[in-house]
Scaffold this active site. Structure first.
Site, PDB file in Angstrom:
ATOM      1  N   THR A  16       5.922  14.220 -19.235  1.00  0.00           N
ATOM      2  CA  THR A  16       6.536  14.356 -20.560  1.00  0.00           C
ATOM      3  C   THR A  16       7.321  13.100 -20.927  1.00  0.00           C
ATOM      4  O   THR A  16       7.114  12.511 -21.993  1.00  0.00           O
ATOM      5  CB  THR A  16       7.496  15.577 -20.559  1.00  0.00           C
ATOM      6  OG1 THR A  16       6.744  16.720 -20.184  1.00  0.00           O
ATOM      7  CG2 THR A  16       8.112  15.796 -21.917  1.00  0.00           C
ATOM      8  N   VAL A  17       8.209  12.677 -20.057  1.00  0.00           N
ATOM      9  CA  VAL A  17       9.084  11.547 -20.396  1.00  0.00           C
ATOM     10  C   VAL A  17       8.321  10.218 -20.321  1.00  0.00           C
ATOM     11  O   VAL A  17       8.403   9.383 -21.224  1.00  0.00           O
ATOM     12  CB  VAL A  17      10.322  11.508 -19.474  1.00  0.00           C
ATOM     13  CG1 VAL A  17      11.224  10.338 -19.854  1.00  0.00           C
ATOM     14  CG2 VAL A  17      11.094  12.820 -19.550  1.00  0.00           C
ATOM     15  N   LYS A 108      18.524  13.576 -13.180  1.00  0.00           N
ATOM     16  CA  LYS A 108      19.895  14.061 -12.907  1.00  0.00           C
ATOM     17  C   LYS A 108      20.025  14.729 -11.549  1.00  0.00           C
ATOM     18  O   LYS A 108      21.068  14.636 -10.899  1.00  0.00           O
ATOM     19  CB  LYS A 108      20.362  15.026 -14.006  1.00  0.00           C
ATOM     20  CG  LYS A 108      19.426  16.200 -14.252  1.00  0.00           C
ATOM     21  CD  LYS A 108      18.591  15.996 -15.479  1.00  0.00           C
ATOM     22  CE  LYS A 108      17.625  17.130 -15.705  1.00  0.00           C
ATOM     23  NZ  LYS A 108      16.869  16.984 -16.937  1.00  0.00           N
ATOM     24  N   VAL A 135      21.387  12.721 -18.863  1.00  0.00           N
ATOM     25  CA  VAL A 135      22.378  13.664 -19.395  1.00  0.00           C
ATOM     26  C   VAL A 135      22.210  13.799 -20.908  1.00  0.00           C
ATOM     27  O   VAL A 135      22.270  12.809 -21.630  1.00  0.00           O
ATOM     28  CB  VAL A 135      23.816  13.192 -19.084  1.00  0.00           C
ATOM     29  CG1 VAL A 135      24.839  14.122 -19.714  1.00  0.00           C
ATOM     30  CG2 VAL A 135      24.037  13.098 -17.577  1.00  0.00           C
ATOM     31  N   ILE A 139      21.087  12.169 -26.735  1.00  0.00           N
ATOM     32  CA  ILE A 139      22.467  11.870 -27.171  1.00  0.00           C
ATOM     33  C   ILE A 139      22.994  10.706 -26.336  1.00  0.00           C
ATOM     34  O   ILE A 139      23.046  10.815 -25.111  1.00  0.00           O
ATOM     35  CB  ILE A 139      23.393  13.089 -26.971  1.00  0.00           C
ATOM     36  CG1 ILE A 139      22.817  14.331 -27.658  1.00  0.00           C
ATOM     37  CG2 ILE A 139      24.786  12.784 -27.495  1.00  0.00           C
ATOM     38  CD1 ILE A 139      23.622  15.604 -27.396  1.00  0.00           C
ATOM     39  N   GLU A 193      11.537  26.506 -17.071  1.00  0.00           N
ATOM     40  CA  GLU A 193      10.666  26.247 -15.926  1.00  0.00           C
ATOM     41  C   GLU A 193      10.044  27.554 -15.450  1.00  0.00           C
ATOM     42  O   GLU A 193      10.580  28.634 -15.704  1.00  0.00           O
ATOM     43  CB  GLU A 193      11.506  25.683 -14.767  1.00  0.00           C
ATOM     44  CG  GLU A 193      12.251  24.410 -15.074  1.00  0.00           C
ATOM     45  CD  GLU A 193      11.320  23.240 -15.317  1.00  0.00           C
ATOM     46  OE1 GLU A 193      10.238  23.217 -14.711  1.00  0.00           O
ATOM     47  OE2 GLU A 193      11.667  22.374 -16.136  1.00  0.00           O
ATOM     48  N   ASP A 204      20.910  22.897 -13.358  1.00  0.00           N
ATOM     49  CA  ASP A 204      20.543  21.686 -14.103  1.00  0.00           C
ATOM     50  C   ASP A 204      21.743  21.184 -14.916  1.00  0.00           C
ATOM     51  O   ASP A 204      22.067  19.992 -14.909  1.00  0.00           O
ATOM     52  CB  ASP A 204      19.361  22.009 -15.028  1.00  0.00           C
ATOM     53  CG  ASP A 204      19.082  20.904 -16.024  1.00  0.00           C
ATOM     54  OD1 ASP A 204      18.528  19.865 -15.610  1.00  0.00           O
ATOM     55  OD2 ASP A 204      19.436  21.057 -17.209  1.00  0.00           O
ATOM     56  N   LYS A 208      24.321  17.598 -14.562  1.00  0.00           N
ATOM     57  CA  LYS A 208      24.731  16.693 -15.652  1.00  0.00           C
ATOM     58  C   LYS A 208      26.248  16.628 -15.755  1.00  0.00           C
ATOM     59  O   LYS A 208      26.822  15.553 -15.986  1.00  0.00           O
ATOM     60  CB  LYS A 208      24.112  17.168 -16.968  1.00  0.00           C
ATOM     61  CG  LYS A 208      22.584  17.167 -16.945  1.00  0.00           C
ATOM     62  CD  LYS A 208      22.031  17.886 -18.170  1.00  0.00           C
ATOM     63  CE  LYS A 208      20.535  18.095 -18.054  1.00  0.00           C
ATOM     64  NZ  LYS A 208      20.020  19.022 -19.080  1.00  0.00           N
ATOM     65  N   GLY A 305      13.042  16.741 -24.245  1.00  0.00           N
ATOM     66  CA  GLY A 305      11.829  16.468 -25.009  1.00  0.00           C
ATOM     67  C   GLY A 305      11.426  15.011 -24.868  1.00  0.00           C
ATOM     68  O   GLY A 305      12.234  14.150 -24.530  1.00  0.00           O
TER      69      GLY A 305
HETATM   70  N1  LIG Z   1      11.190  16.660 -19.905  1.00  0.00           N
HETATM   71  C1  LIG Z   1      12.371  16.430 -20.436  1.00  0.00           C
HETATM   72  O1  LIG Z   1      12.625  16.758 -21.576  1.00  0.00           O
HETATM   73  C2  LIG Z   1      13.419  15.703 -19.638  1.00  0.00           C
HETATM   74  C3  LIG Z   1      14.656  15.428 -20.254  1.00  0.00           C
HETATM   75  C4  LIG Z   1      15.625  14.723 -19.541  1.00  0.00           C
HETATM   76  C5  LIG Z   1      15.366  14.345 -18.245  1.00  0.00           C
HETATM   77  N2  LIG Z   1      14.173  14.648 -17.668  1.00  0.00           N
HETATM   78  C6  LIG Z   1      13.959  14.197 -16.295  1.00  0.00           C
HETATM   79  O2  LIG Z   1      12.913  13.245 -16.305  1.00  0.00           O
HETATM   80  C7  LIG Z   1      12.174  13.331 -15.106  1.00  0.00           C
HETATM   81  C8  LIG Z   1      10.717  13.572 -15.440  1.00  0.00           C
HETATM   82  O3  LIG Z   1      10.579  14.757 -16.166  1.00  0.00           O
HETATM   83  P1  LIG Z   1       9.216  15.162 -16.908  1.00  0.00           P
HETATM   84  O4  LIG Z   1       9.528  16.357 -17.713  1.00  0.00           O
HETATM   85  O5  LIG Z   1       8.619  13.985 -17.579  1.00  0.00           O
HETATM   86  O6  LIG Z   1       8.335  15.606 -15.651  1.00  0.00           O
HETATM   87  P2  LIG Z   1       6.753  15.826 -15.593  1.00  0.00           P
HETATM   88  O7  LIG Z   1       6.193  16.039 -16.951  1.00  0.00           O
HETATM   89  O8  LIG Z   1       6.515  16.849 -14.551  1.00  0.00           O
HETATM   90  O9  LIG Z   1       6.202  14.417 -15.073  1.00  0.00           O
HETATM   91  C9  LIG Z   1       6.384  13.975 -13.767  1.00  0.00           C
HETATM   92  C10 LIG Z   1       5.473  12.785 -13.541  1.00  0.00           C
HETATM   93  O10 LIG Z   1       5.690  12.301 -12.221  1.00  0.00           O
HETATM   94  C11 LIG Z   1       4.421  12.094 -11.610  1.00  0.00           C
HETATM   95  N3  LIG Z   1       4.543  12.246 -10.168  1.00  0.00           N
HETATM   96  C12 LIG Z   1       4.858  13.352  -9.462  1.00  0.00           C
HETATM   97  N4  LIG Z   1       4.846  13.086  -8.151  1.00  0.00           N
HETATM   98  C13 LIG Z   1       4.503  11.801  -8.021  1.00  0.00           C
HETATM   99  C14 LIG Z   1       4.310  10.932  -6.940  1.00  0.00           C
HETATM  100  N5  LIG Z   1       4.456  11.354  -5.678  1.00  0.00           N
HETATM  101  N6  LIG Z   1       3.944   9.666  -7.177  1.00  0.00           N
HETATM  102  C15 LIG Z   1       3.787   9.219  -8.427  1.00  0.00           C
HETATM  103  N7  LIG Z   1       3.966   9.987  -9.515  1.00  0.00           N
HETATM  104  C16 LIG Z   1       4.320  11.259  -9.315  1.00  0.00           C
HETATM  105  C17 LIG Z   1       3.499  13.124 -12.219  1.00  0.00           C
HETATM  106  O11 LIG Z   1       2.167  12.704 -12.082  1.00  0.00           O
HETATM  107  P3  LIG Z   1       0.910  13.533 -12.698  1.00  0.00           P
HETATM  108  O12 LIG Z   1       1.115  13.502 -14.182  1.00  0.00           O
HETATM  109  O13 LIG Z   1      -0.288  12.766 -12.293  1.00  0.00           O
HETATM  110  O14 LIG Z   1       1.011  14.909 -12.127  1.00  0.00           O
HETATM  111  C18 LIG Z   1       3.979  13.126 -13.669  1.00  0.00           C
HETATM  112  O15 LIG Z   1       3.333  12.117 -14.398  1.00  0.00           O
HETATM  113  C19 LIG Z   1      12.839  14.444 -14.292  1.00  0.00           C
HETATM  114  O16 LIG Z   1      13.789  13.888 -13.446  1.00  0.00           O
HETATM  115  C20 LIG Z   1      13.508  15.276 -15.348  1.00  0.00           C
HETATM  116  O17 LIG Z   1      14.629  15.984 -14.845  1.00  0.00           O
HETATM  117  C21 LIG Z   1      13.205  15.310 -18.338  1.00  0.00           C
END
Ligand SMILES: NC(=O)c1ccc[n+]([C@@H]2O[C@H](COP(=O)([O-])OP(=O)(O)OC[C@H]3O[C@@H](n4cnc5c(N)ncnc54)[C@H](OP(=O)(O)O)[C@@H]3O)[C@@H](O)[C@H]2O)c1
Length: 429
Positions: A16-17, A108, A135, A139, A193, A204, A208, A305
């Site tokens: 996603t990010v 985080k 966090v 924002i 989740e 979570d 933060k 997001g």
């Molecule tokens: N989503 C949000 O809105 C949001 C907001 C703030 C902070 N965050 C933080 O941002 C981080 C990422 O979140 P996300 O929602 O983007 O997660 P996500 O959609 O699950 O994406 C995780 C990514 O990491 C990759 N990955 C997993 N294991 C790996 C490994 N061993 N080697 C290389 N790549 C690997 C995955 O690969 P594949 O795609 O190939 O499976 C995927 O592309 C987290 O720490 C989360 O807490 C997220």
């Protein structure tokens, strides 16, 4: 140092990010380069599934299956870690910092557990460690605290920091649905989740809060020092009765420095319905910072997001491109104090939910127990009765949390008490 050479980014994580970062760079790249003084170029990426379409052209970027190898590539100046968790993500961040490279992370959970050690590692190599995206999503609260408010002694930081919880609480209120039904809907919509405990259990948001507190008070991150309580015990009746009395229920994080140490709490609280925090709807986040000079500054916006989180990541990258570097937690890691934990905590009024046997004298017994513990009653309401049960809500005058806990134990032991009483703190915001 800023220059015309591109800042070469290694992007670890294309979910996603990560995909959001790619889209934002593709869409606003020219404007971002103008602001940064040089282009930001993704030179290498890492994820698990190389074949998956990420919605962006990755032909110009090298692929690394191993995020540590990505971090150590000679054509990577900055590691953007958006994998999550503490496995490969932590290994890659440690490798990058150890090699003296800057890191931008949204993680985080990793920082809450390893933030102090990572900050020390960054300092040792003169590398930047930036975490705006970790966090409150879009924002820019880390920048506000770290760069906008250093003239202040921060007295309190508060935040509604988990969009899923706020979505659940406000949707219960709007639709009259029960907690379990709204949680199931949130999961279907992709807000929560599959294992919702991290969100609704308050973990979570507590990650933060611990990060905000470290930055605000110049302390080492102390996640274990956060008193955490999730929203699972909040009923529709609580939400309605709180509203009756002019409040809304929020999963609220509060950090403040008391005379005996740092108080960090993440728990469902009542806040005045007319306040900014009380007015939050849906997945929106908010952070309120109080400083002795500035008073209260409140920032409201999207807490998660792809777009908002990518916006925060790019903000950090632009600072690094410009050479605007500061310590990860505002002070050099060696100067961060190991916080004492406040044992008493601050006083507050409380909302007490009681389920009593519907018989004469029941309320008098409750009042006696409260009196014995020096808890004084501000308001009390009985909500009809269900069979032999009488639901009662009491608002107390300000008192210590441990006093309320002791009084609740006394009430629970009364033979007129038909269910465990529940207390929710009323936070003056
Ligand atoms: N989503 C949000 O809105 C949001 C907001 C703030 C902070 N965050 C933080 O941002 C981080 C990422 O979140 P996300 O929602 O983007 O997660 P996500 O959609 O699950 O994406 C995780 C990514 O990491 C990759 N990955 C997993 N294991 C790996 C490994 N061993 N080697 C290389 N790549 C690997 C995955 O690969 P594949 O795609 O190939 O499976 C995927 O592309 C987290 O720490 C989360 O807490 C997220």
């Amino acid at each position: 140092m800023a220059g015309t050479e591109p800042l070469r980014v290694g992007l670890a994580g294309l979910g996603t990010v990560g995909a959001g970062v790619l889209r934002l760079l593709a869409g606003n790249g020219a404007a971002i380069a103008a602001r940064a003084g040089r282009p930001l170029r993704v030179t290498a990426v890492s994820a698990r599934d190389r074949a998956r379409d990420r919605g962006s052209d990755l032909s110009g970027a090298a692929w690394e299956a191993d995020p540590v190898a990505l971090a150590l590539r000679p054509d990577v100046d900055v590691l953007v870690e958006v994998i999550g968790g503490t496995g490969p993500a932590l290994a890659a961040v440690e490798a990058a910092l150890g090699a003296g490279k800057a890191v931008v992370t949204a993680n985080k959970a990793m920082l809450a557990l390893h933030g102090a050690a990572l900050a020390a590692r960054a300092d040792a190599r003169g590398a930047a460690l930036r975490w705006e995206a970790a966090v409150a999503g879009g924002i820019p609260v880390i920048k506000a605290l770290g760069e906008g408010l250093p003239g202040n002694r921060i007295t309190r930081v508060m935040g509604v920091l988990n969009g899923t919880c706020n979505y659940i609480l406000t949707t219960m209120e709007k639709t009259g649905a029960d907690y379990a039904d709204v949680l199931a809907d949130a999961q279907r919509l992709g807000y929560a989740e599959a294992d919702p405990a991290v969100d609704v259990g308050g973990i979570d948001a507590a990650h933060k809060l611990a990060l905000l507190a470290a930055l605000a008070f110049g302390t080492r991150v102390d996640f274990a020092g956060v008193a955490i309580r999730g929203i699972g015990e909040i009923t529709l009746a609580d939400i309605r009765r709180a509203a009756d009395m002019g409040y809304r229920v929020k999963l609220l994080g509060v950090a403040r420095m008391n005379a005996d140490g740092l108080e960090q709490r993440m728990e469902p609280c009542l806040v005045p319905a007319g306040s900014t925090l009380g007015g939050l709807e849906g997945v929106t986040n908010a952070v309120a910072i109080e400083g002795d000079a500035v008073g209260q500054v409140t920032m409201v916006g999207p807490g998660a997001g792809a777009g908002p989180t990518a916006s925060a990541v790019i903000g950090d990258l632009v600072d690094i491109a410009r050479g605007n570097v500061r310590p990860a937690f505002g002070l050099p890691a060696a100067a961060l104090a190991r916080p004492e934990r406040s044992s008493v905590g601050s006083e507050a009024a409380y909302y007490l939910r009681l389920t009593l046997r519907d018989r004469p004298g029941a309320l008098a017994q409750v009042a006696t127990v409260l009196g014995e513990h020096d808890v004084s009653i501000d308001r009390m309401r009985q909500y009809g009765h269900r069979g032999t049960e009488a639901p009662v809500v009491i608002l107390t005058h300000p008192t210590e949390g441990r006093t309320v806990s002791a009084a609740l134990a006394g009430i629970a032991a009364l033979d007129v008490s038909l269910a465990d009483p529940v207390a929710l703190r009323i936070e003056e915001v």
